[in-house]
Design a protein around this motif. Structure first.
Motif, PDB file in Angstrom:
ATOM      1  N   UNK A  76       0.838  -1.209   0.000  1.00 57.57           N
ATOM      2  CA  UNK A  76       0.000   0.000   0.000  1.00 57.57           C
ATOM      3  C   UNK A  76       0.868   1.252   0.000  1.00 57.57           C
ATOM      4  N   UNK A  77       1.934   1.233   0.803  1.00 55.70           N
ATOM      5  CA  UNK A  77       2.831   2.383   0.842  1.00 55.70           C
ATOM      6  C   UNK A  77       3.487   2.636  -0.501  1.00 55.70           C
ATOM      7  N   UNK A  78       3.913   1.573  -1.185  1.00 58.40           N
ATOM      8  CA  UNK A  78       4.538   1.727  -2.502  1.00 58.40           C
ATOM      9  C   UNK A  78       3.543   2.320  -3.497  1.00 58.40           C
ATOM     10  N   UNK A  79       2.315   1.786  -3.499  1.00 60.80           N
ATOM     11  CA  UNK A  79       1.290   2.282  -4.434  1.00 60.80           C
ATOM     12  C   UNK A  79       0.982   3.750  -4.177  1.00 60.80           C
ATOM     13  N   UNK A  80       0.755   4.095  -2.929  1.00 56.35           N
ATOM     14  CA  UNK A  80       0.379   5.466  -2.588  1.00 56.35           C
ATOM     15  C   UNK A  80       1.524   6.430  -2.891  1.00 56.35           C
ATOM     16  N   UNK A  81       2.745   6.092  -2.465  1.00 52.53           N
ATOM     17  CA  UNK A  81       3.880   6.993  -2.685  1.00 52.53           C
ATOM     18  C   UNK A  81       4.179   7.160  -4.170  1.00 52.53           C
ATOM     19  N   UNK A  82       4.082   6.078  -4.940  1.00 51.98           N
ATOM     20  CA  UNK A  82       4.340   6.174  -6.381  1.00 51.98           C
ATOM     21  C   UNK A  82       3.301   7.057  -7.060  1.00 51.98           C
ATOM     22  N   UNK A  83       2.037   6.879  -6.702  1.00 58.85           N
ATOM     23  CA  UNK A  83       0.982   7.711  -7.297  1.00 58.85           C
ATOM     24  C   UNK A  83       1.169   9.173  -6.926  1.00 58.85           C
ATOM     25  N   UNK A  84       1.529   9.440  -5.680  1.00 54.99           N
ATOM     26  CA  UNK A  84       1.711  10.822  -5.243  1.00 54.99           C
ATOM     27  C   UNK A  84       2.869  11.471  -5.986  1.00 54.99           C
ATOM     28  N   UNK A  85       4.012  10.790  -6.087  1.00 54.11           N
ATOM     29  CA  UNK A  85       5.183  11.380  -6.750  1.00 54.11           C
ATOM     30  C   UNK A  85       4.889  11.658  -8.221  1.00 54.11           C
ATOM     31  N   UNK A  86       4.276  10.694  -8.906  1.00 50.85           N
ATOM     32  CA  UNK A  86       3.983  10.875 -10.333  1.00 50.85           C
ATOM     33  C   UNK A  86       3.047  12.065 -10.544  1.00 50.85           C
ATOM     34  N   UNK A  87       1.975  12.129  -9.769  1.00 47.23           N
ATOM     35  CA  UNK A  87       1.020  13.224  -9.927  1.00 47.23           C
ATOM     36  C   UNK A  87       1.626  14.564  -9.522  1.00 47.23           C
ATOM     37  N   UNK A  88       2.475  14.559  -8.497  1.00 50.26           N
ATOM     38  CA  UNK A  88       3.116  15.806  -8.089  1.00 50.26           C
ATOM     39  C   UNK A  88       4.025  16.346  -9.186  1.00 50.26           C
ATOM     40  N   UNK A  89       4.797  15.475  -9.825  1.00 45.57           N
ATOM     41  CA  UNK A  89       5.663  15.925 -10.920  1.00 45.57           C
ATOM     42  C   UNK A  89       4.823  16.439 -12.080  1.00 45.57           C
ATOM     43  N   UNK A  90       3.725  15.739 -12.396  1.00 42.17           N
ATOM     44  CA  UNK A  90       2.864  16.166 -13.496  1.00 42.17           C
ATOM     45  C   UNK A  90       2.257  17.544 -13.238  1.00 42.17           C
ATOM     46  N   UNK A  91       1.981  17.859 -11.994  1.00 41.30           N
ATOM     47  CA  UNK A  91       1.357  19.146 -11.661  1.00 41.30           C
ATOM     48  C   UNK A  91       2.411  20.222 -11.397  1.00 41.30           C
ATOM     49  N   UNK A  92       3.451  19.876 -10.642  1.00 42.62           N
ATOM     50  CA  UNK A  92       4.408  20.884 -10.183  1.00 42.62           C
ATOM     51  C   UNK A  92       5.348  21.359 -11.287  1.00 42.62           C
TER      52      UNK A  92
END
Length: 278
Positions: A76-92
């Protein structure tokens, strides 16, 4: 160009301070690993020995992996952290490019708002985010763990500082070649800012891998719990006061972060220092 060298007393003092600081930071981790290989009776002894007289590591680590669904928590931690990092880069990344390279009205005000958000504790927004999650119907899902962190003020700030070090001539040349602004971001700026992205990724993963406050509010299903919340459930429901398996589970959870940081430390330092010089 002359190179300033520290005098021997200054160098000794500097290294002594660094070694002392490093030792103070490492003591809790050493203690955690030591407790994870000790039997229950040896944990609360007044004297401290890193290596116990009776090695109990196999039993503690086996119980940590079997008495609670620790592998599921880590997945769960891997899934959540990976999704957060990818979306953060796409937005930031596009937001940082706009603040660094585009001539926008009110750009300085927008950047000031980013700095204000940077110093604002995320816990302040927990109640509005919880209500918003309830209205959207995403509580107790992966989306609830990801949605509040998609926009990262720190990511925008770090990428902006790095993008400002890239010469404007490169951007002008790309525009002359017919590239759109988004194409410039993804085909030129982001590849050149890879060290900053790696540094930000490490910060993001460590922050959200260790986050307990928001998951404690957002999810109730044990199958969705990230590692810190999973360990809390493990302690309360399975291990009770048996701290050996609890420390073993904590060691397993922390180990991937240490390995990831040691593997990427060169890019981590380069990413943090690259935006300091323009």
């Amino acid at each position: 160009m002359s190179i300033h060298r520290l005098s021997p007393p200054s160098a000794v003092l500097r290294h002594a301070v660094l070694l002392t600081s490093g030792a103070l930071i490492l003591i809790p981790f050493v203690w955690m690993v030591s407790l994870s290989i000790k039997p229950q009776g040896a944990i609360f002894r007044t004297s401290f020995n890193f290596w116990p007289e009776q090695f109990y590591g196999i039993e503690n680590y086996t119980r940590a992996l079997t008495e609670a669904p620790l592998p599921q928590y880590m997945l769960n931690g891997v899934i959540v952290c990976a999704m957060i990092v990818i979306l953060q880069v796409l937005v930031c990344a596009p937001a940082a490019y706009a603040l660094a390279k585009l001539d926008l009205p009110g750009k300085n005000l927008l950047f000031a708002m980013v700095l204000v958000a940077l110093i604002l504790p995320h816990e302040v927004l927990s109640l509005p985010l919880f209500i918003l999650g309830y209205k959207l119907g995403i509580l107790n899902t992966y989306a609830a763990l990801v949605f509040p962190f998609i926009v990262s003020p720190f990511g925008i700030f770090l990428f902006r500082q790095f993008f400002k070090t890239i010469p404007d001539d490169i951007v002008h040349a790309a525009r002359l070649d017919g590239l759109s602004e988004l194409a410039i971001v993804w085909r030129i700026m982001v590849p050149m800012a890879l060290p900053a992205i790696i540094a930000f990724g490490i910060f993001s993963v460590v922050s959200h891998w260790n986050n307990l406050f928001w998951p404690l509010i957002a999810v109730r299903d044990q199958s969705l719990m990230p590692p810190p919340l999973g360990i809390l459930a493990f302690k309360n429901e399975e291990a009770g006061n048996d701290y050996g398996p609890l420390m073993a589970a904590s060691t397993i959870v922390v180990a991937p972060l240490i390995i990831a940081f040691l593997s990427a430390q060169r890019w981590f330092v380069e990413g943090l220092t690259g935006g300091a010089v323009k």
